[in-house]
Design a protein around this motif. Structure first.
Motif, short mmCIF file in Angstrom:
data_model
loop_
_atom_site.label_atom_id
_atom_site.label_comp_id
_atom_site.label_asym_id
_atom_site.label_seq_id
_atom_site.Cartn_x
_atom_site.Cartn_y
_atom_site.Cartn_z
N LYS A 283 -57.95 117.74 -38.30
CA LYS A 283 -58.52 116.41 -38.09
C LYS A 283 -57.79 115.77 -36.92
O LYS A 283 -56.61 115.43 -37.01
N PHE A 298 -54.12 116.26 -38.07
CA PHE A 298 -53.77 116.44 -39.48
C PHE A 298 -54.49 117.68 -39.99
O PHE A 298 -55.62 117.95 -39.60
N PRO A 300 -55.60 119.89 -43.70
CA PRO A 300 -55.86 119.55 -45.10
C PRO A 300 -55.06 120.37 -46.10
O PRO A 300 -55.25 120.20 -47.31
N MET A 339 -54.04 107.96 -40.67
CA MET A 339 -53.96 108.85 -41.84
C MET A 339 -54.60 108.22 -43.06
O MET A 339 -54.61 106.99 -43.22
N GLU A 344 -51.35 112.99 -46.38
CA GLU A 344 -51.93 113.44 -45.11
C GLU A 344 -50.93 113.22 -43.97
O GLU A 344 -50.86 114.02 -43.05
N ARG A 347 -48.84 116.02 -43.14
CA ARG A 347 -49.52 117.21 -42.62
C ARG A 347 -49.93 117.01 -41.16
O ARG A 347 -51.01 117.40 -40.73
#
Length: 389
Positions: A283, A298, A300, A339, A344, A347
């Motif tokens: 993302k 980011f 998942p 985020m 998240e 990450r």
């Protein structure tokens, strides 16, 4: 090997390295010495000052050399506050998203008697709210310090609008332009910024050298430790070979600068498009106000440091964030507007590019990414099956 961590540091160019070697060997005099050898070093120092000042359209005497971006930030704030202290104003406005070198220093100032620092958060798309800035200004506000390009997300702050807000208010305006100098257009900054910090190793120069621009409109007080170096603003013998190499790197990176920036936009767009085309589960932080040198993402599945290590095993090098704060567990304020939640935020990875980054390197990254995330998905599936019995 694919290097995608140029926001942390850059490899020195052949010309900058050769310049360093030649100056260190042949012009070893102290630039403050009065004899001919010292005078030769002084000439090189002043030539370098002219080269660094050129892209900013600054007067060479407005450039002060330092040992890097961190010292540039601290020296800038310390000098500005010392020079404005006679007015009794001690309120500072900055942001929560500054580089750690500046953030830590401002947090220190905030603990000292009399000083108060207002830290503005990132709002929509990571930029500060101009109305919030206007509301934060007080009669005793003496300084605003806001980074130009964020080192984690690449978000560009609206410096021109900020400068307009404080025009004729007697407030000094400093900006950390470490991530923008030599990468995006900085030629107009002088019209609304009073002071700027720069670093050599972010533009393919040597480490251990940087610079500060102080507008000649400012009335500066010398360093409290009496010194005859850098117009009295900085103690310590200047590193002429490193400064000359910094100037060489500056000359190189500003040659065909617009073409280099266009290439950066091409590489970042290619990077984003290929991630989407191959359905790689990243993302991306993608806004209208972003430097083409940085892409924050980011994923998942797992924490960013695990992703970084997986890429590292395959000789692809990236970051979990700013290198100077990589040992901090706190999620950077700069990524919080983007985020979904705290998990998240853990990450997150940063990919950063240079004008030397190639399309082939992007394709190598894509191929490895498909392997890594396929492996991660498989491992996650096995774990879930085991847990669910």
């Amino acid at each position: 090997m694919v290097y995608l961590d140029y926001a942390a540091t850059t490899p020195i160019t052949d010309q900058a390295l050769l310049t360093y070697q030649q100056i260190a060997k042949d012009y070893y005099g102290n630039a403050s010495s009065l004899h001919d050898i010292g005078g030769q070093a002084k000439d090189i120092l002043e030539q370098a000052r002219q080269i660094i000042a050129g892209p900013l359209h600054a007067d060479p005497r407005e450039i002060i050399f330092t040992n890097g971006g961190t010292e540039s930030n601290v020296l800038a704030i310390d000098t500005l506050l010392r020079s404005s202290s006679i007015s009794g104003k001690k309120h500072i406005i900055s942001t929560e998203m500054e580089h750690s070198s500046l953030l830590f220093y401002l947090e220190h100032l905030n603990q000292l008697p009399g000083y108060e620092v207002t830290f503005l958060p990132g709002e929509k798309e990571g930029q500060i709210d101009i109305n919030a800035l206007k509301q934060a200004i007080r009669p005793n506000t003496c300084l605003i310090s806001i980074q130009h390009v964020n080192s984690e997300t690449g978000v560009i702050q609206p410096l021109a609008e900020i400068g307009q807000c404080i025009k004729d208010k007697g407030i000094a305006f400093h900006s950390d332009i470490v991530q923008s100098f030599g990468k995006i257009d900085v030629t107009r900054l002088l019209s609304f910024v009073d002071c700027m910090s720069m670093s050599s190793h972010k533009i393919h120069g040597p480490k251990g050298v940087g610079a500060v621009y102080f507008s000649k409109k400012l009335t500066l007080k010398p360093h409290p430790i009496k010194t005859n170096h850098e117009f009295g603003l900085r103690p310590g013998t200047v590193n002429v070979p490193a400064i000359a190499a910094f100037a060489a790197a500056t000359s190189e990176i500003f040659t065909d600068r617009q073409a280099k920036e266009e290439h950066l936009h091409y590489i970042r767009d290619l990077f984003i498009n290929r991630i989407e085309q191959e359905n790689i589960p990243l993302k991306l932080i993608n806004t209208d106000y972003q430097s083409p040198t940085i892409a924050g993402c980011f994923n998942p599945l797992v924490q960013g440091d695990y992703v970084m290590l997986e890429y590292n095993r395959r000789d692809i090098h990236l970051s979990t964030g700013t290198a100077c704060s990589s040992n901090q567990q706190k999620i950077p304020a700069s990524i919080q507007p983007f985020m979904a939640d705290q998990e998240e935020g853990k990450r997150f990875n940063r990919f950063s590019f240079s004008h030397t980054t190639t399309a082939q390197e992007v394709e190598e990254f894509i191929a490895v990414s498909k392997q890594i995330f396929s492996k991660m998905k498989g491992e996650k599936k096995k774990y879930e099956q085991k847990v669910n019995g």
